[in-house]
Write an enzyme that holds these catalytic residues in place. Structure first.
Site, mmCIF file in Angstrom:
data_model
loop_
_atom_site.group_PDB
_atom_site.id
_atom_site.type_symbol
_atom_site.label_atom_id
_atom_site.label_comp_id
_atom_site.label_asym_id
_atom_site.label_seq_id
_atom_site.Cartn_x
_atom_site.Cartn_y
_atom_site.Cartn_z
ATOM 1 N N VAL A 34 0.979 20.820 -29.236
ATOM 2 C CA VAL A 34 1.016 20.553 -30.432
ATOM 3 C C VAL A 34 -0.194 19.578 -30.983
ATOM 4 C CG1 VAL A 34 3.499 21.283 -30.694
ATOM 5 C CG2 VAL A 34 2.706 18.794 -30.207
ATOM 6 N N HIS A 89 4.633 26.097 -30.300
ATOM 7 C CA HIS A 89 5.516 24.984 -30.608
ATOM 8 C C HIS A 89 5.203 24.193 -31.751
ATOM 9 C CE1 HIS A 89 6.894 24.724 -26.274
ATOM 10 N NE2 HIS A 89 7.599 25.897 -26.875
ATOM 11 N N CYS A 139 12.482 19.146 -53.140
ATOM 12 C CA CYS A 139 13.974 19.035 -53.303
ATOM 13 C C CYS A 139 14.456 17.557 -52.947
ATOM 14 C CB CYS A 139 14.792 19.918 -52.274
ATOM 15 S SG CYS A 139 14.580 19.463 -50.357
ATOM 16 N N PRO A 179 -3.275 21.926 -10.963
ATOM 17 C CA PRO A 179 -3.340 21.257 -9.517
ATOM 18 C C PRO A 179 -2.043 21.097 -8.588
ATOM 19 C CG PRO A 179 -4.104 19.664 -11.306
ATOM 20 C CD PRO A 179 -3.339 21.127 -12.075
ATOM 21 N N GLU A 180 -1.206 21.271 -9.343
ATOM 22 C CA GLU A 180 0.421 21.377 -8.432
ATOM 23 C C GLU A 180 0.877 22.651 -8.371
ATOM 24 O OE1 GLU A 180 1.336 18.596 -7.196
ATOM 25 O OE2 GLU A 180 -0.172 17.394 -8.128
HETATM 26 P P1 OAD Z 1 4.449 19.711 -18.656
HETATM 27 O O1 OAD Z 1 4.406 18.123 -18.558
HETATM 28 O O2 OAD Z 1 6.013 20.064 -18.187
HETATM 29 O O3 OAD Z 1 3.555 20.275 -17.340
HETATM 30 C C1 OAD Z 1 2.288 19.999 -17.465
HETATM 31 C C2 OAD Z 1 1.770 20.605 -16.106
HETATM 32 O O4 OAD Z 1 0.050 20.235 -16.273
HETATM 33 C C3 OAD Z 1 2.143 20.226 -14.917
HETATM 34 O O5 OAD Z 1 2.194 21.035 -14.134
HETATM 35 C C4 OAD Z 1 0.776 19.409 -14.153
HETATM 36 O O6 OAD Z 1 0.924 19.677 -12.822
HETATM 37 C C5 OAD Z 1 -0.245 20.105 -14.973
HETATM 38 N N1 OAD Z 1 -1.467 19.367 -14.989
HETATM 39 C C6 OAD Z 1 -1.682 18.171 -14.984
HETATM 40 N N2 OAD Z 1 -2.869 18.004 -14.992
HETATM 41 C C7 OAD Z 1 -3.620 18.902 -15.191
HETATM 42 C C8 OAD Z 1 -5.141 19.434 -15.275
HETATM 43 N N3 OAD Z 1 -5.782 18.464 -15.583
HETATM 44 N N4 OAD Z 1 -5.433 20.472 -15.384
HETATM 45 C C9 OAD Z 1 -4.509 21.923 -15.267
HETATM 46 N N5 OAD Z 1 -2.958 21.478 -15.082
HETATM 47 C C10 OAD Z 1 -2.822 19.949 -15.011
HETATM 48 O O7 OAD Z 1 3.912 20.409 -19.816
HETATM 49 P P2 OAD Z 1 4.423 21.781 -20.417
HETATM 50 O O8 OAD Z 1 4.374 22.838 -19.348
HETATM 51 O O9 OAD Z 1 3.137 22.080 -21.394
HETATM 52 O O10 OAD Z 1 7.870 21.417 -25.415
HETATM 53 O O11 OAD Z 1 5.863 21.591 -21.129
HETATM 54 C C11 OAD Z 1 6.308 22.860 -21.882
HETATM 55 C C12 OAD Z 1 6.955 21.952 -22.846
HETATM 56 O O12 OAD Z 1 7.947 21.230 -22.677
HETATM 57 C C13 OAD Z 1 6.131 21.204 -24.202
HETATM 58 O O13 OAD Z 1 5.460 22.276 -24.739
HETATM 59 C C14 OAD Z 1 7.387 20.604 -24.843
HETATM 60 C C15 OAD Z 1 8.152 19.978 -23.501
HETATM 61 O O14 OAD Z 1 9.201 20.025 -23.939
HETATM 62 C C16 OAD Z 1 8.412 21.204 -26.846
HETATM 63 O O15 OAD Z 1 8.129 19.911 -27.189
HETATM 64 C C17 OAD Z 1 9.227 22.178 -27.454
#
Ligand code: OAD
Length: 236
Positions: free
Chosen positions: A86, A102, A133, A197-198
């Site tokens: 976002v 999102h 409103c 990376p994970e």
């Molecule tokens: P997460 O915090 O769940 O996951 C982030 C991912 O990024 C992890 O798998 C990390 O290993 C990876 N990561 C970290 N550093 C990185 C890098 N430099 N390059 C590539 N990957 C890296 O975040 P999201 O998967 O985005 O929703 O979470 C999904 C949703 O959960 C979000 O949009 C949010 C949250 O609840 C809402 O707010 C509706």
């Protein structure tokens, strides 16, 4: 099709959601902040949390990964970028064909009548009132328990069902329906590539899992594609 998550912005300095050390969710319980119920119960606190996130995002810039994805879009016109983020950094980097699944931290609308509420000043310490409103204005993001806006969902599903390559970048693939897009793409024969990376829920299904930061991998990928393009003159 490219699906991105918080990890793609990590190298810009935006904390991910589930990172054990720095993730936003490690300091706050999501159910306390990112639900309609939480906002109704304590609008000032929830609004203040979003102001804090807006402050943070305003101080950072797109990284090499965002920029490479924007350039990929011009090399591959059929590409659709779906982001769970976002923070607006993809758009700032120059991506245009983008679905903000999102929502966006900087959009707001009325809690009561859903009327868009443009022009909310920054900073704005308390949630303003709707001009139409008088209801409370809320952040224009999708909260837990809320549906993805119909048009975004439809366009993302269409892209997943018709793509030949699905790239999952910087997402833990834990939140649905975004995470389910990969299974849809796979069921129609698309190749799956993951950059993270994970390991994640997706890793064992991926045709290629590149375990490195997206800010390192994506510029190399973009460069490789540009070279192939020059050699073959192909659009695929
Ligand atoms: P997460 O915090 O769940 O996951 C982030 C991912 O990024 C992890 O798998 C990390 O290993 C990876 N990561 C970290 N550093 C990185 C890098 N430099 N390059 C590539 N990957 C890296 O975040 P999201 O998967 O985005 O929703 O979470 C999904 C949703 O959960 C979000 O949009 C949010 C949250 O609840 C809402 O707010 C509706």
């Amino acid at each position: 099709m490219v699906l991105t998550g918080a990890g793609v912005s990590a190298e810009s300095g935006v904390p991910t959601f589930r990172d054990a050390q720095t993730g936003l969710w490690s300091r706050f319980r999501p159910e306390q902040l990112a639900t309609v119920g939480a906002f109704v119960a304590d609008p000032d606190t929830v609004w203040a949390w979003y102001e804090w996130r807006r402050d943070l995002v305003e101080q950072v810039a797109p990284n090499a990964g965002h920029l490479a994805l924007a350039e990929l879009e011009s090399l591959v016109p059929a590409m659709t970028l779906v982001t769970q983020n976002v923070d607006g950094l993809h758009r700032l980097a120059g991506s245009r064909k983008i679905i903000e699944f999102h929502g966006n931290l900087f959009d707001n609308h009325c809690l009561e009548c859903a009327c868009p509420a443009p022009g909310v000043p920054r900073p704005c310490p308390k949630p303003p009132r709707c001009h139409a409103c008088g209801g409370l204005v809320r952040p224009g993001v999708v909260w837990f328990g809320e549906a993805i806006p119909a048009l975004s969902l439809e366009r993302a599903v269409q892209a997943a069902d018709s793509c030949d390559l699905f790239m999952s970048i910087g997402t833990s693939m834990l939140v649905h329906p975004a995470a389910g897009l990969a299974a849809r793409a796979r069921s129609t024969g698309a190749a799956l590539v993951e950059i993270n990376p994970e390991p994640t829920e997706l890793t064992r299904f991926a045709d290629f899992a590149i375990q490195a930061p997206s800010g390192h991998v994506l510029p190399v990928l973009r460069q490789a594609l540009a070279i192939c393009r020059r050699r073959t003159g192909s659009n695929h």
